[in-house]
Design an enzyme around this catalytic site. Structure first.
Site, short mmCIF file in Angstrom:
data_model
loop_
_atom_site.label_atom_id
_atom_site.label_comp_id
_atom_site.label_asym_id
_atom_site.label_seq_id
_atom_site.Cartn_x
_atom_site.Cartn_y
_atom_site.Cartn_z
CG ASP A 48 29.65 40.56 38.53
OD1 ASP A 48 29.55 39.38 38.16
OD2 ASP A 48 30.16 41.43 37.81
CE LYS A 85 33.69 38.59 38.39
NZ LYS A 85 32.80 39.62 37.89
CG ASP A 108 31.13 32.68 53.04
OD1 ASP A 108 30.22 32.57 53.87
OD2 ASP A 108 32.29 33.01 53.35
CE1 TYR A 134 34.31 27.88 53.98
CE2 TYR A 134 34.39 25.56 54.50
CZ TYR A 134 33.93 26.83 54.78
OH TYR A 134 33.11 27.02 55.85
#
Ligand code: NAP
Length: 411
Positions: free
Chosen positions: A278, A227, A302, A160
């Site tokens: 995921d 992740k 997001d 971001y």
């Protein structure tokens, strides 16, 4: 006493003092609003009526909100020549709790987005999105009632920050030369390059805010979504620092899932666990009831917030807030929908439910609950705006104003 060139401070209200989680709220707090562009004025008018009615209903005239208009977006540009006047930022910092409609993103004028500029200038480091199904809202899943999540998305770091260089620019080539020459990292010629950075400071204050939220709202778990199996030093570090802050600041009130699996008892504590991003997308579809508060870095959050909102019927009814240590800004999560501007047609639900979050943040839970009841009642009565009506059987289409009035009738 502060004064502003364009904004008028209401004489009959008092300032909200204290920080997030520790607000001191007078009976007539001054609350700034930015009505927003496009359909913003339509949905703001309905929202204001609903909030005033809910506060009256809950407190019978003892409490009320002293609204104060601030300017941003197209209205500010017309009035002041500036898309985001300095005095608007100063007033938001002074009055601390505010609400805004959607703002147009100026194209090619040096500001990436007014919303991003507001978040950065006021250090609103957590984006909070509650996701809960309202019975009757059309949903693409079989059991939307099992979704009751609050997503805390970090607002200031990760991708971001916008630190990136375009393909074939001298800057990108210099970064590439540096990476190849000094860091033994190979990057393909002609690549665009962006920097992903995640800090212990940014992570810990954000995860702490999520834990404090869970503790104050009686929620049973905080899940760190990352992740880290692939991006060990950014996303993996987010997970590690998340567990660290839980142990450092909330040792008595939290317990890790790992310790529970070893046989330790929960004893009413908030469970801190983590999931790989995921797999989290599968979990929210397959076992949503096992999750409550999700704390994420920016990009995962997001994607996840919109995906979860879709499960309960989409962005039209999804509330949100951007919150820092001192300032909290509540807002509609959709855009300005400019083709419907001034038509009294669009759904004000997102801004109205954001206003309910704001009332809850002020400690005015009775008024927040009145808004919630009103929205549920309006949907149950099948008197809804076009976006819901076109997906529901036997529903009556009402205007933006009409939806607001139906909500008030059902409080
Ligand atoms: P948008 O304004 O969210 O509108 C896209 C579509 O979503 C609309 O055409 C409409 O669908 C539906 N929609 C949006 N709000 C609705 C509401 N309240 N009730 C019912 N349906 C609603 O997205 P956009 O057209 O991409 O963006 C327009 C402007 O808003 C841009 O300048 C963008 O930068 C800005 N924006 C601002 C914010 C913010 O301030 N937080 C967020 C996103 C975008 P149908 O056409 O199917 O009826």
């Amino acid at each position: 006493m502060s004064s502003y060139s364009y904004a008028q401070i209401p004489a009959d209200g008092g300032r909200i003092l204290g920080d997030t989680g520790d607000r001191v709220v007078p009976d007539a707090p001054i609350v700034p609003f930015i009505e927003g562009d496009g359909t913003g004025p339509d949905i703001w008018a309905a929202t204001r009526s609903v909030v005033d009615a809910a506060v009256r209903k809950a407190y019978g005239g003892v409490r009320r909100i002293a609204w104060m208009e601030l300017y941003a977006g197209e209205k500010a540009r017309k009035l002041t020549g500036d898309w985001l006047p300095q005095e608007t930022l100063a007033a938001l910092a002074e009055f601390r709790v505010a609400i805004k409609g959607p703002l147009t993103t100026p194209v090619g004028r040096g500001i990436r987005s007014l919303n991003v500029a507001l978040r950065q200038a006021l250090d609103l480091y957590s984006c909070i999105r509650p996701v809960r199904w309202i019975p009757g809202v059309p949903s693409p899943v079989r059991e939307p009632e099992k979704v009751d999540l609050v997503i805390f998305r970090e607002n200031t770091e990760d991708v971001y920050t916008g630190i990136e260089w375009g393909s074939k620019t001298p800057e990108a080539e210099r970064v590439r030369d540096f990476l190849q020459g000094s860091m033994d990292a190979s990057v393909r010629r002609g690549s665009g390059i962006g920097i992903k950075s995640i800090s212990p400071f940014g992570t810990k204050r954000h995860v702490a805010a999520a834990i404090l939220y869970a503790l104050s709202r009686g929620r049973d778990s905080v899940t760190l979504v990352h992740k880290g199996n692939i991006m060990k030093h950014t996303e993996g570090a987010f997970r590690d620092w998340g567990y660290e802050v839980a142990a450092e600041r909330f040792a008595d009130s939290t317990v890790s899932e790992a310790r529970l699996l070893e046989g330790e008892e929960r004893r009413g504590r908030v469970i801190v666990k983590d999931r790989i991003a995921d797999s989290m997308f599968q979990q929210v579809l397959l076992r949503p009831h096992e999750y409550s508060v999700l704390a994420t870095p920016n990009l995962n959050g997001d994607y996840l917030s919109d995906a979860c909102a879709a499960q309960v019927g989409g962005l039209g009814m999804a509330p949100g807030a951007n919150v820092g240590d001192s300032v909290a800004l509540f807002e509609a999560t959709h855009g300005t929908a400019p083709k419907y501007a001034g038509m009294n047609r669009v759904n004000p639900g997102s801004l109205i439910l954001s206003a309910a979050m704001m009332l809850d943040h002020l400690g005015w839970e009775e008024a927040a609950r009145a808004v919630g009841r009103g929205v549920e009642g309006a949907v149950a009565a099948r008197r809804v705006t076009y976006d819901l009506e076109r997906q529901m059987r036997d529903a009556t289409r009402v205007s933006t104003t009409g939806f607001g009035e139906t909500i008030v009738e059902h409080m």
